[in-house]
Each structure stands twice: as structure tokens, then as C-alpha cells.
Design a protein around this motif. Structure first.
Motif, PDB file in Angstrom:
ATOM      1  N   ALA A  99      -8.668  -5.242 -12.701  1.00  0.00           N
ATOM      2  CA  ALA A  99      -9.994  -4.248 -12.450  1.00  0.00           C
ATOM      3  C   ALA A  99      -9.663  -3.230 -11.681  1.00  0.00           C
ATOM      4  O   ALA A  99     -10.333  -2.166 -12.138  1.00  0.00           O
ATOM      5  CB  ALA A  99     -10.817  -5.282 -11.474  1.00  0.00           C
ATOM      6  N   ALA A 100      -8.750  -3.177 -10.814  1.00  0.00           N
ATOM      7  CA  ALA A 100      -8.301  -1.777 -10.178  1.00  0.00           C
ATOM      8  C   ALA A 100      -7.852  -0.819 -11.123  1.00  0.00           C
ATOM      9  O   ALA A 100      -8.334   0.282 -11.094  1.00  0.00           O
ATOM     10  CB  ALA A 100      -7.530  -1.935  -9.028  1.00  0.00           C
ATOM     11  N   ILE A 101      -7.076  -1.276 -12.068  1.00  0.00           N
ATOM     12  CA  ILE A 101      -6.408  -0.150 -12.915  1.00  0.00           C
ATOM     13  C   ILE A 101      -7.518   0.336 -13.932  1.00  0.00           C
ATOM     14  O   ILE A 101      -7.825   1.482 -14.280  1.00  0.00           O
ATOM     15  CB  ILE A 101      -5.365  -0.864 -13.742  1.00  0.00           C
ATOM     16  N   LYS A 102      -8.368  -0.569 -14.338  1.00  0.00           N
ATOM     17  CA  LYS A 102      -9.623  -0.236 -15.246  1.00  0.00           C
ATOM     18  C   LYS A 102     -10.355   0.606 -14.558  1.00  0.00           C
ATOM     19  O   LYS A 102     -11.020   1.600 -15.429  1.00  0.00           O
ATOM     20  CB  LYS A 102     -10.267  -1.472 -15.677  1.00  0.00           C
ATOM     21  N   MET A 103     -10.641   0.698 -13.451  1.00  0.00           N
ATOM     22  CA  MET A 103     -11.612   1.386 -12.794  1.00  0.00           C
ATOM     23  C   MET A 103     -10.970   2.800 -12.539  1.00  0.00           C
ATOM     24  O   MET A 103     -11.640   3.516 -11.861  1.00  0.00           O
ATOM     25  CB  MET A 103     -12.008   1.004 -11.313  1.00  0.00           C
ATOM     26  N   GLY A 104      -9.698   2.872 -12.670  1.00  0.00           N
ATOM     27  CA  GLY A 104      -8.957   4.276 -12.357  1.00  0.00           C
ATOM     28  C   GLY A 104      -7.968   4.437 -11.325  1.00  0.00           C
ATOM     29  O   GLY A 104      -7.486   5.264 -10.965  1.00  0.00           O
ATOM     30  N   ALA A 105      -7.611   3.207 -10.778  1.00  0.00           N
ATOM     31  CA  ALA A 105      -6.431   3.263  -9.642  1.00  0.00           C
ATOM     32  C   ALA A 105      -5.009   3.631 -10.675  1.00  0.00           C
ATOM     33  O   ALA A 105      -4.934   3.200 -11.845  1.00  0.00           O
ATOM     34  CB  ALA A 105      -6.283   1.845  -8.980  1.00  0.00           C
ATOM     35  N   THR A 106      -4.558   4.286  -9.816  1.00  0.00           N
ATOM     36  CA  THR A 106      -2.911   4.660 -10.375  1.00  0.00           C
ATOM     37  C   THR A 106      -1.937   3.541 -10.196  1.00  0.00           C
ATOM     38  O   THR A 106      -1.029   3.496 -11.340  1.00  0.00           O
ATOM     39  CB  THR A 106      -2.695   5.856  -9.636  1.00  0.00           C
ATOM     40  N   ASP A 107      -2.162   2.995  -9.298  1.00  0.00           N
ATOM     41  CA  ASP A 107      -1.286   1.777  -9.020  1.00  0.00           C
ATOM     42  C   ASP A 107      -1.751   0.566  -8.054  1.00  0.00           C
ATOM     43  O   ASP A 107      -3.061   1.091  -7.631  1.00  0.00           O
ATOM     44  CB  ASP A 107       0.188   2.205  -8.332  1.00  0.00           C
ATOM     45  N   TYR A 108      -1.234  -0.461  -7.927  1.00  0.00           N
ATOM     46  CA  TYR A 108      -1.882  -1.615  -7.205  1.00  0.00           C
ATOM     47  C   TYR A 108      -0.533  -2.327  -6.392  1.00  0.00           C
ATOM     48  O   TYR A 108       0.440  -2.511  -7.104  1.00  0.00           O
ATOM     49  CB  TYR A 108      -2.168  -2.759  -8.241  1.00  0.00           C
ATOM     50  N   LEU A 109      -0.711  -2.334  -5.144  1.00  0.00           N
ATOM     51  CA  LEU A 109       0.529  -2.982  -4.213  1.00  0.00           C
ATOM     52  C   LEU A 109       0.019  -3.948  -3.286  1.00  0.00           C
ATOM     53  O   LEU A 109      -1.190  -3.891  -2.962  1.00  0.00           O
ATOM     54  CB  LEU A 109       1.052  -1.801  -3.278  1.00  0.00           C
ATOM     55  N   ALA A 110       0.613  -4.956  -3.260  1.00  0.00           N
ATOM     56  CA  ALA A 110       0.369  -6.185  -2.512  1.00  0.00           C
ATOM     57  C   ALA A 110       0.667  -5.958  -1.095  1.00  0.00           C
ATOM     58  O   ALA A 110       1.922  -5.265  -0.664  1.00  0.00           O
ATOM     59  CB  ALA A 110       0.884  -7.349  -3.041  1.00  0.00           C
ATOM     60  N   LYS A 111       0.234  -6.231  -0.036  1.00  0.00           N
ATOM     61  CA  LYS A 111       0.705  -6.197   1.295  1.00  0.00           C
ATOM     62  C   LYS A 111       1.548  -7.296   1.664  1.00  0.00           C
ATOM     63  O   LYS A 111       1.320  -8.280   1.123  1.00  0.00           O
ATOM     64  CB  LYS A 111      -0.545  -5.994   2.312  1.00  0.00           C
ATOM     65  N   PRO A 112       2.411  -7.097   2.396  1.00  0.00           N
ATOM     66  CA  PRO A 112       2.738  -5.926   3.249  1.00  0.00           C
ATOM     67  C   PRO A 112       3.659  -4.703   2.403  1.00  0.00           C
ATOM     68  O   PRO A 112       4.605  -5.116   1.719  1.00  0.00           O
ATOM     69  CB  PRO A 112       3.601  -6.544   4.310  1.00  0.00           C
ATOM     70  N   ALA A 113       2.965  -3.746   2.337  1.00  0.00           N
ATOM     71  CA  ALA A 113       3.789  -2.361   1.797  1.00  0.00           C
ATOM     72  C   ALA A 113       4.178  -1.243   2.790  1.00  0.00           C
ATOM     73  O   ALA A 113       3.360  -1.054   3.695  1.00  0.00           O
ATOM     74  CB  ALA A 113       2.852  -1.909   0.649  1.00  0.00           C
ATOM     75  N   ASP A 114       5.099  -0.933   3.028  1.00  0.00           N
ATOM     76  CA  ASP A 114       5.538   0.285   3.772  1.00  0.00           C
ATOM     77  C   ASP A 114       5.250   1.563   3.310  1.00  0.00           C
ATOM     78  O   ASP A 114       4.827   1.527   1.936  1.00  0.00           O
ATOM     79  CB  ASP A 114       7.026   0.127   4.252  1.00  0.00           C
ATOM     80  N   ALA A 115       5.385   2.553   4.227  1.00  0.00           N
ATOM     81  CA  ALA A 115       5.037   4.078   3.628  1.00  0.00           C
ATOM     82  C   ALA A 115       5.878   4.311   2.380  1.00  0.00           C
ATOM     83  O   ALA A 115       5.317   5.116   1.667  1.00  0.00           O
ATOM     84  CB  ALA A 115       5.211   4.879   4.766  1.00  0.00           C
ATOM     85  N   ASP A 116       7.041   4.063   2.330  1.00  0.00           N
ATOM     86  CA  ASP A 116       7.842   4.342   1.151  1.00  0.00           C
ATOM     87  C   ASP A 116       7.309   3.749  -0.104  1.00  0.00           C
ATOM     88  O   ASP A 116       7.320   4.614  -0.941  1.00  0.00           O
ATOM     89  CB  ASP A 116       9.282   3.938   1.471  1.00  0.00           C
ATOM     90  N   ASP A 117       6.833   2.581  -0.107  1.00  0.00           N
ATOM     91  CA  ASP A 117       6.364   2.157  -1.316  1.00  0.00           C
ATOM     92  C   ASP A 117       5.154   2.597  -1.667  1.00  0.00           C
ATOM     93  O   ASP A 117       4.865   3.196  -3.019  1.00  0.00           O
ATOM     94  CB  ASP A 117       5.772   0.430  -0.889  1.00  0.00           C
ATOM     95  N   VAL A 118       4.217   3.035  -0.656  1.00  0.00           N
ATOM     96  CA  VAL A 118       3.067   3.784  -0.673  1.00  0.00           C
ATOM     97  C   VAL A 118       3.281   5.191  -1.543  1.00  0.00           C
ATOM     98  O   VAL A 118       2.596   5.632  -2.421  1.00  0.00           O
ATOM     99  CB  VAL A 118       2.183   3.993   0.374  1.00  0.00           C
TER     100      VAL A 118
END
Length: 182
Positions: A99-118
Motif C-alpha cells: 500500500a505504501a509503495i502504491k501510494m508513492g513511497a520510495t521505500d519501506y523500512l521496519a523499525k528499529p532502523a538507524d539513521a544510516d538505513d534511513v
């Protein structure tokens, strides 16, 4: 740190998360990497920020106190079509990722994600995947973090947490009594 990434001419970044501690920590880390950060704790705050200035980049939590982060993704797409959006959530599921990608998100990350992942998710171009993290969390640590999050959301009620996690209460008590894995 900012030298190794090409942010481009517009470093504006909108961070949307209802966890204020996480939001502030991520904001400081992204500012160190060269972004001009705007913070929002709710869908309403995020929409107001987008009306003032549509950012070039955005990181949006999926579940917010006053609604769904996908509403923010929609507002971002209407305001600025080329905004690079990363949806961040503690409740990773294939349906919400799609759903997020279809709405136009570039990527999808699961928490916990650090600043480098983002950072990698925001700046990756094309079909290449970002490199794997140098020191990813162990599976035991990810499990423990998830249990702790649900426990806190249930106001530290062991019985309610066990019910929501489909676990036996005494098993959960043993897990909670132990130290966090590394």
C-alpha cells in the motif's frame, strides 16, 4: 558524513513520528548528515508542514496517534510529486508495504532502523538494493525490542501483552525478567 552522500540542491526533510524521543534522535542524526529537518508528531502537524513547504525528502511512520501515515504520503504526493518518501513502521506487513509503495513511497523500512538505513533508503536510486548493514541487530534482539514495545503500549500489563502477542503469560514474564540480548 554528509560528504559521502549526494543529497542534492534541496536538503529539506520532513520527519513524522509520534514517538518524540525517536523523532528527536533521528532528526539530530539526519541534520548531522546535511538535511534541513522539519519534525511533526502527528498527521495534522505533518499536513500543516507540507502546506508551508513541501520537502524533497520525507520519513513517515505508518501508525500515528491521530491517523495513518499513508495520509501524509498522499498529501506529500499532491504537494510535490518527486518527494522521496520512506515509510517507517514497527508493524511490518506485506500488505502495508504494498500500500505504501502504491501510494508513492520510495521505500519501506521496519523499525528499529538507524539513521544510516534511513539515509540509504532516501538516497538510493534505481533498482539496486542498499548494502547490508555492517552490524545488524540479532534476531533475538529484534524479538526482544518488539516485545518491549508491545509491553509499553499495553501500559506494562503482562496479561494484556501476552494476549496480544499470543504468548503464555509466564513465558512472557520470564522473557521480561531477562536482560536485553545484544
Amino acid at each position: 558524513m554528509a560528504d559521502e552522500y549526494d543529497i542534492g540542491p534541496d536538503p529539506s526533510l520532513l520527519l513524522v513520528d509520534d514517538d518524540e524521543i525517536f523523532l528527536n534522535r533521528l532528526a539530530r542524526a539526519m541534520e548531522k548528515r546535511g538535511f534541513q529537518v522539519t519534525r511533526a508528531l502527528s498527521v495534522a502537524e505533518a499536513r500543516a508542514a507540507v502546506q508551508v513547504r513541501a520537502p524533497a525528502f520525507a520519513v513517515v511512520d505508518l501508525r500515528l496517534e491521530d491517523g495513518n501515515g499513508l495520509d501524509v504520503v498522499d498529501a506529500l504526493r499532491e504537494a510535490r510529486e518527486n518527494t522521496r518518501i520512506v515509510v517507517l513502521t514497527g508493524y511490518g506487513a506485506i500488505a502495508t508495504a504494498v500500500a505504501a509503495i502504491k501510494m508513492g513511497a520510495t521505500d519501506y523500512l521496519a523499525k528499529p532502523a538507524d539513521a544510516d538505513d534511513v539515509m540509504h533508503a532516501l538516497l538510493s536510486r534505481g533498482e539496486t538494493l542498499p548494502p547490508p548493514p555492517e552490524a545488524p541487530m540479532s534476531a533475538d534482539r529484534v524479538r526482544w525490542e518488539h516485545i518491549q514495545r508491545v509491553y509499553e503500549q499495553c501500559d506494562r500489563n503482562v496479561s494484556e501483552t501476552a494476549r496480544r502477542l499470543h504468548m503464555h503469560r509466564r513465558t512472557l514474564q520470564r522473557i521480561l525478567a531477562k536482560r536485553s540480548p545484544r
